[in-house]
Scaffold this motif. Sequence first.
Motif, PDB file in Angstrom:
ATOM      1  N   LEU A  65     -22.431 -66.265 -33.423  1.00  6.55           N
ATOM      2  CA  LEU A  65     -21.441 -66.964 -32.610  1.00  6.55           C
ATOM      3  C   LEU A  65     -20.645 -65.975 -31.765  1.00  6.55           C
ATOM      4  CD1 LEU A  65     -20.152 -69.635 -31.855  1.00  6.55           C
ATOM      5  CD2 LEU A  65     -18.635 -69.416 -33.837  1.00  6.55           C
ATOM      6  N   THR A  66     -20.246 -64.869 -32.371  1.00  2.00           N
ATOM      7  CA  THR A  66     -19.536 -63.832 -31.617  1.00  2.00           C
ATOM      8  C   THR A  66     -20.428 -63.271 -30.521  1.00  2.00           C
ATOM      9  OG1 THR A  66     -18.407 -63.266 -33.691  1.00  2.00           O
ATOM     10  CG2 THR A  66     -18.158 -61.735 -31.845  1.00  2.00           C
ATOM     11  N   ALA A  67     -21.694 -63.062 -30.837  1.00  2.00           N
ATOM     12  CA  ALA A  67     -22.643 -62.546 -29.854  1.00  2.00           C
ATOM     13  C   ALA A  67     -22.806 -63.517 -28.690  1.00  2.00           C
ATOM     14  CB  ALA A  67     -23.993 -62.273 -30.519  1.00  2.00           C
ATOM     15  N   LEU A  68     -22.854 -64.813 -29.000  1.00  4.98           N
ATOM     16  CA  LEU A  68     -22.992 -65.814 -27.944  1.00  4.98           C
ATOM     17  C   LEU A  68     -21.821 -65.745 -26.966  1.00  4.98           C
ATOM     18  CD1 LEU A  68     -24.486 -68.432 -26.878  1.00  4.98           C
ATOM     19  CD2 LEU A  68     -22.778 -69.691 -28.198  1.00  4.98           C
ATOM     20  N   VAL A  69     -20.617 -65.637 -27.489  1.00  7.23           N
ATOM     21  CA  VAL A  69     -19.430 -65.579 -26.635  1.00  7.23           C
ATOM     22  C   VAL A  69     -19.451 -64.319 -25.780  1.00  7.23           C
ATOM     23  CG1 VAL A  69     -16.909 -65.499 -26.597  1.00  7.23           C
ATOM     24  CG2 VAL A  69     -18.081 -66.939 -28.270  1.00  7.23           C
ATOM     25  N   LYS A  70     -19.789 -63.197 -26.389  1.00  4.63           N
ATOM     26  CA  LYS A  70     -19.831 -61.919 -25.662  1.00  4.63           C
ATOM     27  C   LYS A  70     -20.886 -61.953 -24.564  1.00  4.63           C
ATOM     28  CE  LYS A  70     -20.154 -56.922 -26.548  1.00  4.63           C
ATOM     29  NZ  LYS A  70     -21.228 -56.593 -25.590  1.00  4.63           N
ATOM     30  N   GLU A  71     -22.071 -62.432 -24.890  1.00  2.81           N
ATOM     31  CA  GLU A  71     -23.163 -62.459 -23.922  1.00  2.81           C
ATOM     32  C   GLU A  71     -22.905 -63.470 -22.808  1.00  2.81           C
ATOM     33  OE1 GLU A  71     -26.394 -63.295 -26.552  1.00  2.81           O
ATOM     34  OE2 GLU A  71     -26.240 -61.341 -27.556  1.00  2.81           O
ATOM     35  N   THR A  72     -22.279 -64.590 -23.146  1.00  2.00           N
ATOM     36  CA  THR A  72     -21.934 -65.598 -22.131  1.00  2.00           C
ATOM     37  C   THR A  72     -20.907 -65.033 -21.163  1.00  2.00           C
ATOM     38  OG1 THR A  72     -22.343 -67.404 -23.703  1.00  2.00           O
ATOM     39  CG2 THR A  72     -21.053 -67.921 -21.745  1.00  2.00           C
ATOM     40  N   THR A  73     -19.901 -64.360 -21.703  1.00  8.13           N
ATOM     41  CA  THR A  73     -18.854 -63.773 -20.865  1.00  8.13           C
ATOM     42  C   THR A  73     -19.436 -62.738 -19.910  1.00  8.13           C
ATOM     43  OG1 THR A  73     -17.233 -64.105 -22.632  1.00  8.13           O
ATOM     44  CG2 THR A  73     -16.638 -62.574 -20.872  1.00  8.13           C
ATOM     45  N   ASN A 108     -11.593 -61.081 -28.250  1.00  9.66           N
ATOM     46  CA  ASN A 108     -11.825 -59.869 -27.461  1.00  9.66           C
ATOM     47  C   ASN A 108     -13.002 -60.015 -26.504  1.00  9.66           C
ATOM     48  OD1 ASN A 108      -9.696 -58.468 -28.654  1.00  9.66           O
ATOM     49  ND2 ASN A 108     -10.978 -57.604 -30.273  1.00  9.66           N
ATOM     50  N   ALA A 109     -13.938 -60.887 -26.868  1.00  9.76           N
ATOM     51  CA  ALA A 109     -15.176 -61.014 -26.082  1.00  9.76           C
ATOM     52  C   ALA A 109     -15.036 -61.933 -24.877  1.00  9.76           C
ATOM     53  CB  ALA A 109     -16.305 -61.527 -26.976  1.00  9.76           C
ATOM     54  N   CYS A 110     -14.023 -62.817 -24.865  1.00 14.21           N
ATOM     55  CA  CYS A 110     -13.880 -63.753 -23.752  1.00 14.21           C
ATOM     56  C   CYS A 110     -12.529 -63.563 -23.061  1.00 14.21           C
ATOM     57  CB  CYS A 110     -14.056 -65.194 -24.239  1.00 14.21           C
ATOM     58  SG  CYS A 110     -12.792 -65.760 -25.394  1.00 14.21           S
ATOM     59  N   HIS A 152      -4.009 -60.415 -29.113  1.00 18.08           N
ATOM     60  CA  HIS A 152      -2.848 -60.306 -28.232  1.00 18.08           C
ATOM     61  C   HIS A 152      -2.373 -61.695 -27.822  1.00 18.08           C
ATOM     62  CE1 HIS A 152      -0.274 -59.112 -24.868  1.00 18.08           C
ATOM     63  NE2 HIS A 152      -0.313 -57.889 -25.380  1.00 18.08           N
ATOM     64  N   PRO A 153      -1.046 -61.915 -27.786  1.00 18.50           N
ATOM     65  CA  PRO A 153      -0.530 -63.231 -27.378  1.00 18.50           C
ATOM     66  C   PRO A 153      -1.080 -63.722 -26.040  1.00 18.50           C
ATOM     67  CG  PRO A 153       1.247 -61.919 -28.307  1.00 18.50           C
ATOM     68  CD  PRO A 153       0.048 -61.006 -28.210  1.00 18.50           C
ATOM     69  N   LYS A 154      -1.370 -62.798 -25.127  1.00 18.99           N
ATOM     70  CA  LYS A 154      -1.892 -63.196 -23.819  1.00 18.99           C
ATOM     71  C   LYS A 154      -3.339 -63.673 -23.886  1.00 18.99           C
ATOM     72  CE  LYS A 154       1.767 -62.541 -21.349  1.00 18.99           C
ATOM     73  NZ  LYS A 154       2.507 -63.747 -20.872  1.00 18.99           N
ATOM     74  N   LYS A 155      -3.928 -63.584 -25.054  1.00 16.20           N
ATOM     75  CA  LYS A 155      -5.278 -64.120 -25.256  1.00 16.20           C
ATOM     76  C   LYS A 155      -5.226 -65.540 -25.833  1.00 16.20           C
ATOM     77  CE  LYS A 155      -8.595 -60.906 -24.468  1.00 16.20           C
ATOM     78  NZ  LYS A 155      -9.950 -61.128 -23.931  1.00 16.20           N
ATOM     79  N   LEU A 156      -4.004 -66.064 -26.039  1.00 18.78           N
ATOM     80  CA  LEU A 156      -3.838 -67.358 -26.697  1.00 18.78           C
ATOM     81  C   LEU A 156      -3.233 -68.384 -25.755  1.00 18.78           C
ATOM     82  CD1 LEU A 156      -2.285 -66.049 -30.050  1.00 18.78           C
ATOM     83  CD2 LEU A 156      -4.650 -66.796 -29.723  1.00 18.78           C
ATOM     84  N   VAL A 157      -3.881 -69.525 -25.639  1.00 17.05           N
ATOM     85  CA  VAL A 157      -3.321 -70.667 -24.919  1.00 17.05           C
ATOM     86  C   VAL A 157      -3.092 -71.786 -25.928  1.00 17.05           C
ATOM     87  CG1 VAL A 157      -3.800 -72.492 -23.236  1.00 17.05           C
ATOM     88  CG2 VAL A 157      -4.340 -70.126 -22.677  1.00 17.05           C
ATOM     89  N   MET A 158      -1.894 -72.323 -25.928  1.00 10.82           N
ATOM     90  CA  MET A 158      -1.559 -73.399 -26.870  1.00 10.82           C
ATOM     91  C   MET A 158      -2.060 -74.743 -26.342  1.00 10.82           C
ATOM     92  SD  MET A 158       2.162 -74.841 -28.183  1.00 10.82           S
ATOM     93  CE  MET A 158       2.545 -73.466 -29.278  1.00 10.82           C
ATOM     94  N   GLY A 159      -2.808 -75.445 -27.176  1.00 10.75           N
ATOM     95  CA  GLY A 159      -3.241 -76.794 -26.845  1.00 10.75           C
ATOM     96  C   GLY A 159      -2.390 -77.802 -27.598  1.00 10.75           C
ATOM     97  N   VAL A 160      -1.805 -78.754 -26.894  1.00 13.08           N
ATOM     98  CA  VAL A 160      -0.976 -79.780 -27.539  1.00 13.08           C
ATOM     99  C   VAL A 160      -1.633 -81.152 -27.355  1.00 13.08           C
ATOM    100  CG1 VAL A 160       1.166 -78.481 -27.252  1.00 13.08           C
ATOM    101  CG2 VAL A 160       0.450 -80.069 -25.458  1.00 13.08           C
ATOM    102  N   PRO A 161      -1.363 -82.103 -28.266  1.00 17.71           N
ATOM    103  CA  PRO A 161      -2.004 -83.414 -28.181  1.00 17.71           C
ATOM    104  C   PRO A 161      -1.224 -84.408 -27.326  1.00 17.71           C
ATOM    105  CG  PRO A 161      -0.817 -83.234 -30.246  1.00 17.71           C
ATOM    106  CD  PRO A 161      -0.589 -81.933 -29.512  1.00 17.71           C
TER     107      PRO A 161
END
Length: 299
Positions: A65-73, A108-110, A152-161
């Motif tokens: 799964l990590t590899a998929l994200v890295k390779e897609t990015t 880190n990969a995306c 890192h906080p800048k790697k996080l986006v909060m999703g709300v319902p």
Amino acid sequence: MCYAHSKGARVVLKGDVSVKDIIDPTFRESWITQKLVLAKNQYMDGINIDIEQEVNCSSPEYDALTALVKETTEAFHHEIEGSQVTFDVAWSPKYIDRRCYNYTGIANACDFVFVMSYDEQSQIWSDCVAAANAPYNQTLTGYEDYIKMDIHPKKLVMGVPWYGYDYTCLNLSEDDVCTIAKVPFRGAPCSDAAGRQVPYKVIMKQVNSSVSGSQWNKDQQAPYYNYKDSSGHFHQVWYDNPQSISLKAAYVQKRGLRGIGMWNANSLDYSGDAEARQQTEEMWKVLKPDLGQRRLSFL
């Protein structure tokens, strides 16, 4: 898509795939190629990978799964200039719904991860009672746990319902505790599957005619109401509104997260009704509090 681009907004694909298939590097390469072709043909700006499947920590799917994200990015960034690759994660990294992912490696990969801070009752380990879809303290604990993993906080986006849950109460106590049916989910004895999802626009039409009117739970920092159906059964509906979302939006700014988003925009009422229009504007405005204040200053 063209309209979104005219407003400077990005439009991305949604990507989902069986985690059992991505163990094979050749399959991953083929899947990524297919998504790239689709993105190019439709003039898209990237892809959001939304995989919410069970993964065992010691399984080959964990690394795949990590590899998929890295390779897609890498592929999207190379083939589509300025493209964006993101990944959806649960509200907490604590193996929610048996999802053991390499969260730090994926982040880190995306470009960033979208934290789905909702459906937080998908696994209820305590009393089987109705509760908030995204309780304030529980939601924030999830972000602190991600940050403790050196994300890192800048790697996080909060999703709300922008939706809530309607639970049928087996019993509704005098202090508004709604006992719900035991519906197991991925190991937990109870879950929000005992209820049904309800969009905000439906909730707004029902709340004023409910037997309780909108109530505020101080512990969970969320609104709810009770109503009785045609068969005489009591229901309890938990949801998020501008008040509860504003508390979370303030945390986004204070903690320096990348941003905030919602699931999903179609949950609001875009009709010409004056009251509905105001409710919709308030839900959009709360996602950008600074913009809302500037707008108010011009009125």
